[in-house]
Design a protein around this motif. Sequence first.
Motif, PDB file in Angstrom:
ATOM      1  N   VAL A   3       0.977  -1.115   0.082  1.00  0.00           N
ATOM      2  CA  VAL A   3      -0.068  -0.158   0.028  1.00  0.00           C
ATOM      3  C   VAL A   3       0.859   1.267  -0.011  1.00  0.00           C
ATOM      4  CG1 VAL A   3      -1.557   1.321   1.233  1.00  0.00           C
ATOM      5  CG2 VAL A   3      -1.865  -1.104   1.017  1.00  0.00           C
ATOM      6  N   VAL A   4       0.321   2.392  -0.647  1.00  0.00           N
ATOM      7  CA  VAL A   4       0.982   3.699  -0.602  1.00  0.00           C
ATOM      8  C   VAL A   4      -0.213   4.600   0.043  1.00  0.00           C
ATOM      9  CG1 VAL A   4       1.483   5.664  -2.191  1.00  0.00           C
ATOM     10  CG2 VAL A   4       2.569   3.275  -2.589  1.00  0.00           C
ATOM     11  N   ILE A   5       0.419   5.486   0.904  1.00  0.00           N
ATOM     12  CA  ILE A   5      -0.382   6.278   1.757  1.00  0.00           C
ATOM     13  C   ILE A   5      -0.093   7.616   1.234  1.00  0.00           C
ATOM     14  CG2 ILE A   5      -1.064   7.096   4.100  1.00  0.00           C
ATOM     15  CD1 ILE A   5      -0.321   4.429   5.074  1.00  0.00           C
ATOM     16  N   ALA A   6      -1.203   8.410   0.963  1.00  0.00           N
ATOM     17  CA  ALA A   6      -1.049   9.847   0.881  1.00  0.00           C
ATOM     18  C   ALA A   6      -1.804  10.655   2.036  1.00  0.00           C
ATOM     19  CB  ALA A   6      -1.653  10.285  -0.578  1.00  0.00           C
ATOM     20  N   GLU A   7      -1.277  11.235   2.903  1.00  0.00           N
ATOM     21  CA  GLU A   7      -2.112  11.777   3.892  1.00  0.00           C
ATOM     22  C   GLU A   7      -1.256  13.035   4.603  1.00  0.00           C
ATOM     23  OE1 GLU A   7      -3.856  13.541   6.624  1.00  0.00           O
ATOM     24  OE2 GLU A   7      -4.965  11.846   5.921  1.00  0.00           O
ATOM     25  N   ASP A   8      -1.627  14.234   4.450  1.00  0.00           N
ATOM     26  CA  ASP A   8      -0.710  15.392   5.037  1.00  0.00           C
ATOM     27  C   ASP A   8      -0.321  15.205   6.564  1.00  0.00           C
ATOM     28  OD1 ASP A   8      -2.625  17.871   5.941  1.00  0.00           O
ATOM     29  OD2 ASP A   8      -3.789  16.606   4.706  1.00  0.00           O
ATOM     30  N   LEU A  12      -1.672  11.243  11.507  1.00  0.00           N
ATOM     31  CA  LEU A  12      -2.553  10.257  10.958  1.00  0.00           C
ATOM     32  C   LEU A  12      -1.969   9.320  10.110  1.00  0.00           C
ATOM     33  CD1 LEU A  12      -5.196   9.063  10.418  1.00  0.00           C
ATOM     34  CD2 LEU A  12      -5.671  10.833   9.107  1.00  0.00           C
ATOM     35  N   ARG A  13      -0.842   9.927   9.527  1.00  0.00           N
ATOM     36  CA  ARG A  13      -0.061   9.204   8.308  1.00  0.00           C
ATOM     37  C   ARG A  13       0.568   8.142   9.189  1.00  0.00           C
ATOM     38  NH1 ARG A  13       2.326  13.144   6.121  1.00  0.00           N
ATOM     39  NH2 ARG A  13       4.196  12.971   6.877  1.00  0.00           N
ATOM     40  N   ALA A  14       1.345   8.598  10.251  1.00  0.00           N
ATOM     41  CA  ALA A  14       2.190   7.485  11.107  1.00  0.00           C
ATOM     42  C   ALA A  14       1.313   6.497  11.637  1.00  0.00           C
ATOM     43  CB  ALA A  14       2.966   8.277  12.137  1.00  0.00           C
ATOM     44  N   GLY A  15      -0.126   6.871  12.310  1.00  0.00           N
ATOM     45  CA  GLY A  15      -0.890   6.037  12.760  1.00  0.00           C
ATOM     46  C   GLY A  15      -1.424   4.783  11.461  1.00  0.00           C
ATOM     47  N   LEU A  16      -1.641   5.341  10.321  1.00  0.00           N
ATOM     48  CA  LEU A  16      -1.960   4.481   9.486  1.00  0.00           C
ATOM     49  C   LEU A  16      -1.213   3.296   8.862  1.00  0.00           C
ATOM     50  CD1 LEU A  16      -3.924   6.866   7.032  1.00  0.00           C
ATOM     51  CD2 LEU A  16      -5.017   4.975   8.168  1.00  0.00           C
ATOM     52  N   VAL A  17       0.277   4.052   8.960  1.00  0.00           N
ATOM     53  CA  VAL A  17       1.359   2.989   8.938  1.00  0.00           C
ATOM     54  C   VAL A  17       1.425   1.910   9.798  1.00  0.00           C
ATOM     55  CG1 VAL A  17       3.874   2.712   8.831  1.00  0.00           C
ATOM     56  CG2 VAL A  17       2.771   4.748   7.660  1.00  0.00           C
ATOM     57  N   LYS A  18       1.182   2.235  11.025  1.00  0.00           N
ATOM     58  CA  LYS A  18       1.368   1.253  12.262  1.00  0.00           C
ATOM     59  C   LYS A  18       0.159   0.337  12.104  1.00  0.00           C
ATOM     60  CE  LYS A  18       2.003   1.080  17.193  1.00  0.00           C
ATOM     61  NZ  LYS A  18       1.975   1.712  18.459  1.00  0.00           N
ATOM     62  N   ALA A  28       4.569   0.432   1.491  1.00  0.00           N
ATOM     63  CA  ALA A  28       5.694   0.814   0.445  1.00  0.00           C
ATOM     64  C   ALA A  28       6.207   2.192   0.663  1.00  0.00           C
ATOM     65  CB  ALA A  28       5.242   0.243  -0.925  1.00  0.00           C
ATOM     66  N   ALA A  29       5.279   2.933   0.951  1.00  0.00           N
ATOM     67  CA  ALA A  29       5.549   4.571   0.736  1.00  0.00           C
ATOM     68  C   ALA A  29       4.412   5.211   1.856  1.00  0.00           C
ATOM     69  CB  ALA A  29       5.901   5.266  -0.454  1.00  0.00           C
ATOM     70  N   ALA A  30       4.949   6.311   2.332  1.00  0.00           N
ATOM     71  CA  ALA A  30       3.922   7.185   2.876  1.00  0.00           C
ATOM     72  C   ALA A  30       4.459   8.728   2.587  1.00  0.00           C
ATOM     73  CB  ALA A  30       3.962   6.880   4.389  1.00  0.00           C
ATOM     74  N   VAL A  31       3.336   9.534   1.880  1.00  0.00           N
ATOM     75  CA  VAL A  31       3.651  10.817   1.354  1.00  0.00           C
ATOM     76  C   VAL A  31       2.689  11.551   1.952  1.00  0.00           C
ATOM     77  CG1 VAL A  31       5.024   9.830  -0.275  1.00  0.00           C
ATOM     78  CG2 VAL A  31       2.622  10.275  -0.949  1.00  0.00           C
ATOM     79  N   ALA A  32       3.005  12.968   1.636  1.00  0.00           N
ATOM     80  CA  ALA A  32       1.878  14.043   2.200  1.00  0.00           C
ATOM     81  C   ALA A  32       1.367  14.789   1.205  1.00  0.00           C
ATOM     82  CB  ALA A  32       2.996  15.033   3.234  1.00  0.00           C
ATOM     83  N   GLY A  33       1.575  14.729   0.149  1.00  0.00           N
ATOM     84  CA  GLY A  33       0.943  15.436  -0.874  1.00  0.00           C
ATOM     85  C   GLY A  33       0.758  14.625  -2.320  1.00  0.00           C
ATOM     86  N   LEU A  48      -2.655  -1.029  -3.603  1.00  0.00           N
ATOM     87  CA  LEU A  48      -3.903   0.049  -3.354  1.00  0.00           C
ATOM     88  C   LEU A  48      -3.092   1.408  -2.839  1.00  0.00           C
ATOM     89  CD1 LEU A  48      -7.000  -0.481  -1.212  1.00  0.00           C
ATOM     90  CD2 LEU A  48      -4.979   0.941  -0.257  1.00  0.00           C
ATOM     91  N   ALA A  49      -3.662   2.320  -3.096  1.00  0.00           N
ATOM     92  CA  ALA A  49      -3.224   3.767  -2.551  1.00  0.00           C
ATOM     93  C   ALA A  49      -4.538   4.302  -1.705  1.00  0.00           C
ATOM     94  CB  ALA A  49      -3.203   4.748  -3.771  1.00  0.00           C
ATOM     95  N   LEU A  50      -4.010   4.638  -0.617  1.00  0.00           N
ATOM     96  CA  LEU A  50      -5.126   5.081   0.478  1.00  0.00           C
ATOM     97  C   LEU A  50      -4.749   6.594   0.616  1.00  0.00           C
ATOM     98  CD1 LEU A  50      -6.711   4.194   2.796  1.00  0.00           C
ATOM     99  CD2 LEU A  50      -4.815   3.804   4.348  1.00  0.00           C
TER     100      LEU A  50
END
Length: 217
Positions: A3-8, A12-18, A28-33, A48-50
Amino acid sequence: MRVVIAEDSVLLRAGLVKLLASGGIEVAAAVAGPDDLLLAVEREQPDLALVDVRMPPTFTDEGVQAALVLKQRWPRVAVLLLSQYVEERYAADLLAEHTGGLGYLLKDRVADVDEFLEAVRRVAAGGTVLDPEVVAQLLARRRTNPVRRLTPRETDVLAAMAEGRSNSAIADTLGIGGHAVEKHVNNIFAKLGLLPAGTDHRRVLAVLRYLEIGDRS
């Protein structure tokens, strides 16, 4: 699953990763924009992209626009949108273009870890998941929908279909037998004028008819 996460929001981004990691899902990656999202998807080719609906720079619909580009470039990558509030227009915009591997949930749903992880897996597998609050608001705005011909029980079944539930899950949710669900589903297809063309395809068309996504008036 990757999964790739996009959350500014950093927290919340760290929480979703955990949270995803706790469910055995690789982030696979967690980004902000939105731009970084597209670069990450191109590089990682996730399942999937979240995606947060509102991201920099304007915090309006950057996430939705990025999701539309993502689905055009990499149609096999599923997309699950997360939103702080019910913004049915954004759900409609995305679903009007694509009918599989899509989801739209309120961020509050993340608190129910098991339900959230189930939604992630369902969307990644090609299903559709809509937050019940989104479904309710979409329905409230569409008084001339042909689903008004459905019985109350058939409407309940179609609403559950709109949330991405399988026949067995609908049976469990409504407390009815599997054969009864099949009968209701067939009645729904008949009343909405959906001729046999593959059960999965007709389910998607029934949900779209239910939400009247094509209506921009």
